[in-house]
Design an enzyme around this catalytic site. Structure first.
Site, PDB file in Angstrom:
ATOM      1  N   GLN A 271       2.849   9.992   1.121  1.00  0.00           N
ATOM      2  CA  GLN A 271       4.190   9.407   1.289  1.00  0.00           C
ATOM      3  C   GLN A 271       5.151   9.778   0.171  1.00  0.00           C
ATOM      4  OE1 GLN A 271       2.290   5.353   1.986  1.00  0.00           O
ATOM      5  NE2 GLN A 271       4.196   5.155   3.120  1.00  0.00           N
TER       6      GLN A 271
ATOM      7  N   HIS B 141      -4.830   1.758   7.024  1.00  0.00           N
ATOM      8  CA  HIS B 141      -3.469   2.298   7.205  1.00  0.00           C
ATOM      9  C   HIS B 141      -3.201   3.426   6.199  1.00  0.00           C
ATOM     10  CE1 HIS B 141       1.060   1.636   7.751  1.00  0.00           C
ATOM     11  NE2 HIS B 141       0.986   2.348   6.648  1.00  0.00           N
ATOM     12  N   GLU B 142      -3.569   3.187   4.923  1.00  0.00           N
ATOM     13  CA  GLU B 142      -3.293   4.187   3.879  1.00  0.00           C
ATOM     14  C   GLU B 142      -4.172   5.422   4.048  1.00  0.00           C
ATOM     15  OE1 GLU B 142      -0.635   3.719   2.433  1.00  0.00           O
ATOM     16  OE2 GLU B 142      -0.466   1.585   2.893  1.00  0.00           O
TER      17      GLU B 142
ATOM     18  N   CYS C 193       5.442  -0.001   7.230  1.00  0.00           N
ATOM     19  CA  CYS C 193       5.137   1.176   6.419  1.00  0.00           C
ATOM     20  C   CYS C 193       6.387   1.540   5.629  1.00  0.00           C
ATOM     21  CB  CYS C 193       4.730   2.336   7.332  1.00  0.00           C
ATOM     22  SG  CYS C 193       4.347   3.850   6.439  1.00  0.00           S
ATOM     23  N   LEU C 194       6.209   1.841   4.361  1.00  0.00           N
ATOM     24  CA  LEU C 194       7.364   2.231   3.541  1.00  0.00           C
ATOM     25  C   LEU C 194       8.003   3.514   4.061  1.00  0.00           C
ATOM     26  CD1 LEU C 194       5.979   1.284   0.035  1.00  0.00           C
ATOM     27  CD2 LEU C 194       7.930   0.261   1.214  1.00  0.00           C
TER      28      LEU C 194
ATOM     29  N   GLY D 112       0.832  -1.200   0.000  1.00  0.00           N
ATOM     30  CA  GLY D 112       0.000   0.000   0.000  1.00  0.00           C
ATOM     31  C   GLY D 112       0.860   1.240   0.000  1.00  0.00           C
TER      32      GLY D 112
ATOM     33  N   HIS E 125      -2.721   7.874   6.426  1.00  0.00           N
ATOM     34  CA  HIS E 125      -1.678   8.751   5.855  1.00  0.00           C
ATOM     35  C   HIS E 125      -2.283  10.056   5.329  1.00  0.00           C
ATOM     36  CE1 HIS E 125       2.046   6.462   6.017  1.00  0.00           C
ATOM     37  NE2 HIS E 125       1.483   5.394   5.498  1.00  0.00           N
TER      38      HIS E 125
END
Ligand code: QAP
Ligand code: CO
Length: 167
Positions: free
Chosen positions: A51, A133-134, A91-92, A46, A137
């Site tokens: 991000q 989660h996304e 998370c990236l 994701g 962000h």
């Protein structure tokens, strides 16, 4: 296709609240495509526009084994349904750290596709967790916000250290 640069926690730009998308042009489609490519290359499941330092309400997710089930969600709105699940999240933007987070198990999503057409979907399990989660962000929220301050401070310290070693 170019890979996009991913911001790393504790970069304050990750705390930006993203604005609704109102223009559904080819630049938006290109952004979504590049986000998917960046996510697959990582590899990740994701990615939110926040991000990659684009503060628009757009997320991409693909939790499939074969990376062949991408979802592009523009202006997503969540309805949290029943059930709670706890799972390890990463998370990236928080590379190298995975911690247990509790989320709703089932959700409904109302969004638009990349052309602006309305889209609804329901999700459960990992897909539901990933979408939650996304969407966080887009409101400037990270999974580390759900951890104890002890755990969060450890992660912050380590990532600051790694960032300072890089530049
Ligand atoms: C969000 O995260 C997610 O630390 C997506 O070194 C993750 O794709 C939701 C990644 C897990 C639910 C469960 C993380 C790649 C990818 C790292 C990701 C890393 C390399 C994270
Ligand atoms: Co993330």
């Amino acid at each position: 296709m170019p890979l996009l640069n991913i911001l790393h926690h504790p970069d304050p730009r990750l705390r930006t609240k993203a604005a609704p998308v109102s223009v559904f042009d080819s630049a938006l489609a290109t952004l979504a495509k590049n986000m998917l490519e960046t996510m697959y290359a990582a590899p990740g499941i994701g990615l939110a526009a926040t991000q990659v330092n684009v503060h628009k309400r757009l997320i991409v997710v693909d939790v499939s084994e074969d990376s062949n089930a991408p979802h592009i969600l523009v202006n997503p709105k969540l309805e949290l349904l029943g059930g709670r699940v706890a799972g390890d999240e990463g998370c990236l933007s928080v590379p190298g750290f995975y911690e247990r987070v509790e989320r709703a198990e089932q959700i409904n999503v109302q969004a638009q596709d990349v052309t602006g057409a309305p889209l609804t979907m329901s999700a459960e399990g990992l897909l539901a967790v990933c979408i939650q989660h996304e969407c966080d962000h887009l409101d400037g929220k990270l999974f580390v916000d759900y951890l104890s301050s002890l755990k969060r401070n450890r992660i912050n310290k380590k990532l600051r250290q790694l960032a300072s070693e890089r530049d």
